[in-house]
Scaffold this motif. Structure first.
Motif, PDB file in Angstrom:
ATOM      1  N   ALA A  20       0.829  -1.206   0.000  1.00 49.70           N
ATOM      2  CA  ALA A  20       0.000   0.000   0.000  1.00 49.70           C
ATOM      3  C   ALA A  20       0.862   1.255   0.000  1.00 49.70           C
ATOM      4  O   ALA A  20       0.586   2.220  -0.729  1.00 49.70           O
ATOM      5  CB  ALA A  20      -0.934  -0.023   1.205  1.00 49.70           C
ATOM      6  N   SER A  23       2.647   1.735  -3.380  1.00 49.10           N
ATOM      7  CA  SER A  23       1.755   2.068  -4.495  1.00 49.10           C
ATOM      8  C   SER A  23       1.428   3.559  -4.548  1.00 49.10           C
ATOM      9  O   SER A  23       0.929   4.051  -5.561  1.00 49.10           O
ATOM     10  CB  SER A  23       0.460   1.258  -4.392  1.00 49.10           C
ATOM     11  N   VAL A  27       0.560   5.728  -7.941  1.00 52.55           N
ATOM     12  CA  VAL A  27      -0.721   6.413  -8.117  1.00 52.55           C
ATOM     13  C   VAL A  27      -0.497   7.886  -8.461  1.00 52.55           C
ATOM     14  O   VAL A  27      -1.119   8.446  -9.387  1.00 52.55           O
ATOM     15  CB  VAL A  27      -1.583   6.280  -6.856  1.00 52.55           C
ATOM     16  N   VAL A  61     -10.125   6.082 -10.229  1.00 50.33           N
ATOM     17  CA  VAL A  61      -9.276   4.956  -9.811  1.00 50.33           C
ATOM     18  C   VAL A  61      -8.208   5.441  -8.838  1.00 50.33           C
ATOM     19  O   VAL A  61      -7.918   4.804  -7.817  1.00 50.33           O
ATOM     20  CB  VAL A  61      -8.650   4.272 -11.037  1.00 50.33           C
ATOM     21  N   THR A  62      -7.618   6.613  -9.139  1.00 49.17           N
ATOM     22  CA  THR A  62      -6.580   7.148  -8.253  1.00 49.17           C
ATOM     23  C   THR A  62      -7.152   7.488  -6.879  1.00 49.17           C
ATOM     24  O   THR A  62      -6.549   7.194  -5.846  1.00 49.17           O
ATOM     25  CB  THR A  62      -5.959   8.413  -8.889  1.00 49.17           C
ATOM     26  N   ARG A  65      -7.750   4.257  -4.864  1.00 48.82           N
ATOM     27  CA  ARG A  65      -6.509   3.669  -4.355  1.00 48.82           C
ATOM     28  C   ARG A  65      -5.895   4.534  -3.253  1.00 48.82           C
ATOM     29  O   ARG A  65      -5.335   4.001  -2.280  1.00 48.82           O
ATOM     30  CB  ARG A  65      -5.517   3.473  -5.497  1.00 48.82           C
ATOM     31  N   LEU A  68      -7.751   3.716  -0.087  1.00 52.60           N
ATOM     32  CA  LEU A  68      -7.291   2.453   0.492  1.00 52.60           C
ATOM     33  C   LEU A  68      -6.004   2.643   1.286  1.00 52.60           C
ATOM     34  O   LEU A  68      -5.799   2.038   2.339  1.00 52.60           O
ATOM     35  CB  LEU A  68      -7.072   1.409  -0.604  1.00 52.60           C
ATOM     36  N   PHE A  87      -7.897  -3.937  -2.402  1.00 56.03           N
ATOM     37  CA  PHE A  87      -6.606  -3.522  -2.968  1.00 56.03           C
ATOM     38  C   PHE A  87      -6.409  -4.183  -4.331  1.00 56.03           C
ATOM     39  O   PHE A  87      -5.944  -3.543  -5.291  1.00 56.03           O
ATOM     40  CB  PHE A  87      -5.482  -3.890  -2.018  1.00 56.03           C
ATOM     41  N   GLY A  90      -8.537  -2.455  -6.851  1.00 58.12           N
ATOM     42  CA  GLY A  90      -7.919  -1.200  -7.272  1.00 58.12           C
ATOM     43  C   GLY A  90      -6.837  -1.419  -8.310  1.00 58.12           C
ATOM     44  O   GLY A  90      -6.722  -0.659  -9.282  1.00 58.12           O
ATOM     45  N   LEU A  91      -6.026  -2.467  -8.116  1.00 58.06           N
ATOM     46  CA  LEU A  91      -4.999  -2.776  -9.101  1.00 58.06           C
ATOM     47  C   LEU A  91      -5.606  -3.150 -10.448  1.00 58.06           C
ATOM     48  O   LEU A  91      -5.114  -2.719 -11.507  1.00 58.06           O
ATOM     49  CB  LEU A  91      -4.120  -3.932  -8.600  1.00 58.06           C
ATOM     50  N   HIS A  94      -6.943  -0.062 -12.160  1.00 55.10           N
ATOM     51  CA  HIS A  94      -5.800   0.721 -12.651  1.00 55.10           C
ATOM     52  C   HIS A  94      -5.251   0.112 -13.931  1.00 55.10           C
ATOM     53  O   HIS A  94      -4.926   0.828 -14.898  1.00 55.10           O
ATOM     54  CB  HIS A  94      -4.724   0.760 -11.568  1.00 55.10           C
ATOM     55  N   TYR A 143      -2.894  -8.353 -13.505  1.00 53.19           N
ATOM     56  CA  TYR A 143      -2.466  -6.969 -13.691  1.00 53.19           C
ATOM     57  C   TYR A 143      -1.577  -6.842 -14.933  1.00 53.19           C
ATOM     58  O   TYR A 143      -1.742  -5.924 -15.753  1.00 53.19           O
ATOM     59  CB  TYR A 143      -1.716  -6.522 -12.446  1.00 53.19           C
TER      60      TYR A 143
END
Length: 742
Positions: A20, A23, A27, A61-62, A65, A68, A87, A90-91, A94, A143
């Motif tokens: 987290a 990332s 982001v 999306v940003t 994330r 989170l 999480f 979110g990936l 993205h 991903y």
């Protein structure tokens, strides 16, 4: 083949938090790259609406994330698995946005600056993900697919040599990332597993060493407690033989009972320590199962009656006569449950139900239930009844509603015997404890034919008994081929007897219980005994041990030969009474001749015994016991002095304490046996006396050359049994006569 790795919550939390945190840069970089492409690259001016739509997707999306990341502690604390799903989602979102974006740019602006900037971002962010969330594999592989497969398809269909070359390069990099992620995932979990395995190995080794130390301390503590208890109990047994007033005798009996409870507690502590360390040892052998159950009933019957309780038993008549198991351990569980039932009941009936289920020709399962009508237990107490709050790590184990070692030991013993234990209860209505054990058996169901023939066609009537006692009697009479029924009260019983005489359906046996009303029960007995019309009826009175000595009952016994049985009535005593009433000859067992006469005591005085004991009080106690049994004894407090005396004089037997200062009893025995072998002297019996009851001590005594074993505290009966085994009276007579001849 799929490898399943054991997950550690602490490790996973650190990994998830690191993913987290790392990332966050990706982001923020996504916003920067999008701004660079749309503003400096001129995409916004040429395709305003599409740019706004794509920008909205990137921002959403940003924002998701970033949320989170900012709420990690709260979300993760509410549920780690849920946070990982969010999480991962979110990936995936993205990857969807940034996987489609290069295709859109390729379609709108061609394979130029904007396209290559996004491609570089995708390569950088996927590479960074490889080292930041190694604990998750499937999400990271998806991903990669979402990031690069749309690009590969777009380049392939865009056409051109340069585009196809990019397809090969991006495809190769995608395949490389796929393998990299897989390798990092396996390497990560192998490292974690190896670390945990090492930690667990160290914990197990430390725990094993700590357990050995704790068990050693428990054994040593038990030994140290047993030594003074030997003195206390021994002195009390000697005091019991002196002239005491009634008040003094009551005090002494109370103290003796407390001493027995103390010894029982010491034994429970030792047993529980053995159970916790997996060192409980069973000694299976064949024994009389019904006789064992009857012995328990006889032991607890007076205790229950003293509190006004009725103890009854319902024992399956098809119970095998002899079974193979550890009789002492079985009795330990049964007596603990019966003792608790008596202790926690103030009224009503305590009922023992026993049945046996054959599972093969040589094995079966025994089920035992002990029910009472006492206080009962609430649901919380019942749920944690067989749990040790100290082992559960309770913050205040002493404040918890925990029981003593008794039920914990019972649980361990029943499981060791291949069974289980449990309890059922309703608060205020009593409780039922049950347990099962696996036992081997000898299939012998034959009943005594002479008694069966005499009972054939007879009818019995029972009056005054509790429900459990009546059921047990009916079971016993049914086993003998006899009909048995109960009467409502004493008056109805007398009416039923007289009606039976008139209608030629008479009752042949009448069993009267004093439980409801003693006066009415004795009055019924008197009426039956003096009525000529009822003279053929065979009468049995069932009463408590205190009632048995009352004058009213004694008069009936003396005048009319009334047969009286002390409750609880079980098969052996019932059948003995029936055989007497019906005139069935009974083979009486051969009994040992009494040895406590003047001649036996005089002959014992010719034995010479040597006691090696360092504790002065224990010396005094043991000498007192030996003197009471008629033996002469000489004492020493250390082994070297005793060995020196044995070189010069002959003794018939040596009582050797194992824990002596300097040279212990084991070493002293080895030295003595070696001396006997070298000099060709006769072997002198050596009896070990020790408070150490740990496993292997008795075997160690025998291995050192000792002949027998007595555990402290030594009881007079046990000592007499052992000495009689090694010092038969015939040998005393022979030695005495030889001495006179010399």
């Amino acid at each position: 083949m799929t490898v399943i790795y054991r997950k550690d919550r602490k490790v996973l939390k650190r990994v998830d938090y690191g993913a987290a945190k790392n990332s966050l840069m990706g982001v923020l970089a996504a916003l920067l790259v999008y701004a660079l492409v749309t503003a400096w690259g001129g995409v916004y001016r040429a395709h305003e609406l599409e740019t706004l739509i794509a920008g909205g997707a990137v921002v959403l999306v940003t924002a998701f994330r970033l949320w989170l990341i900012a709420r990690f502690d709260a979300l993760y604390g509410a549920g780690p698995a849920r946070w990982r799903k969010l999480f991962g989602a979110g990936l995936i979102l993205h990857a969807l946005v940034w996987g489609v974006m290069p295709v859109w740019l390729l379609w709108r602006t061609g394979a130029g600056f904007n396209f290559f900037v996004v491609i570089l971002y995708n390569v950088g962010v996927t590479t960074a993900l490889g080292s930041s969330w190694m604990a998750g594999l499937r999400v990271r592989q998806l991903y990669i697919v979402l990031m690069f497969v749309p690009i590969l398809l777009g380049l392939f269909f865009y056409g051109g040599v340069k585009e196809w070359l990019l397809v090969v390069l991006v495809g190769a990099y995608t395949f490389y990332l796929f393998r990299l992620y897989r390798g990092q995932y396996e390497l990560f979990w192998h490292a974690v597993t190896r670390e945990r395995r090492g930690e667990q190995h160290e914990r197990r080794r430390d725990q094993h060493a700590g357990t050995d130390i704790q068990l050693s301390l428990v054994y040593r503590l038990a030994h140290e407690l047993r030594t003074p208890m030997n003195s206390v109990m021994g002195m009390m047994s000697l005091l019991e033989e002196t002239k005491l007033s009634d008040e003094q005798r009551e005090y002494m009996q109370a103290a003796g009972q407390s001493g027995k409870l103390m010894l029982a507690l010491i034994d429970d502590v030792l047993d529980y320590s053995r159970i916790l360390t997996g060192r409980i040892v069973l000694s299976p052998d064949y024994f009389d199962l019904r006789g064992t159950l009857e012995q328990a009933l006889e032991a607890f019957g007076p205790m229950a009656q003293s509190k006004g309780l009725e103890l009854s038993a319902m024992i399956d008549r098809m119970l095998p006569r002899r079974v193979r198991g550890d009789r002492d351990r079985f009795m330990q569980v049964l007596t603990n449950l019966l003792s608790n039932a008596v202790k926690f009941s103030d009224k009503g009936e305590i009922r023992l139900d026993v049945d046996f289920t054959e599972e093969s020709d040589s094995e079966g399962v025994l089920r035992v239930r002990v029910s009472d009508q006492g206080r009962g237990m609430d649901t919380d107490t019942l749920r944690t009844l067989f749990q040790d709050h100290f082992l559960d790590g309770a913050q205040d184990a002493f404040a918890a509603k925990h029981i003593g070692f008794g039920l914990l030991v019972c649980k361990g013993l029943t499981e060791a015997m291949g069974g289980s234990i449990g309890a059922e209860s309703v608060e205020g209505e009593g409780a039922t404890f049950w347990f099962t054990v696996r036992l081997g058996m000898q299939s012998d169901m034959n009943e005594p034919q002479k008694l069966l023939s005499a009972m054939d066609g007879l009818q019995a009537l029972v009056v005054g008994s509790a429900g459990g006692a009546l059921a047990g009697l009916q079971e016993e009479f049914e086993a003998l081929g006899c009909q048995c029924q109960g009467a409502h009260d004493y008056d109805h019983a007398l009416q039923a007897l007289r009606a039976g005489q008139r209608e030629q359906s008479e009752f042949h046996l009448l069993l009267v219980d004093t439980r409801e009303r003693q006066e009415l029960a004795l009055n019924l007995c008197h009426n039956v005994l003096v009525d000529p019309a009822l003279r053929p009826v065979k009468l049995i009175l069932m009463c408590t041990i205190e009632e048995r000595a009352q004058p009213a009952i004694q008069r009936l016994v003396e005048r009319h030969g009334l047969v009286v049985l002390v409750k609880p009535v079980h098969r052996s005593v019932l059948r003995g009474a029936l055989e007497r009433l019906l005139g069935v000859p009974r083979a009486m067992p051969v009994r040992d001749l009494p040895l406590e006469n003047a001649e036996a005591l005089e002959r014992r005085r010719h034995f010479r015994l040597l006691l090696v004991e360092d504790n002065e009080v224990n010396q005094l106690v043991t000498k007192g016991m030996l003197a009471k049994l008629g033996y002469q004894v000489k004492t020493f407090s250390n082994a070297p002095a005793a060995l020196s005396l044995l070189q010069r004089e002959t003794y018939d037997l040596v009582l050797m304490d194992c824990m002596l200062p300097g040279m212990d009893g084991f070493e002293a025995t080895r030295v003595m046996r070696e001396s006997e072998r070298q000099e060709g002297r006769a072997r002198t019996p050596i009896i070990a006396i020790t408070a150490n009851t740990a496993e292997g001590v008795q075997a160690r005594c025998l291995a050192a050359g000792m002949d027998d074993f007595l555990a402290k505290p030594v009881h007079l009966e046990e000592m007499e049994t052992v000495l009689r085994r090694w010092l038969p009276l015939g040998s005393a007579s022979d030695n005495h006569e030889e001495g006179e001849g010399e």
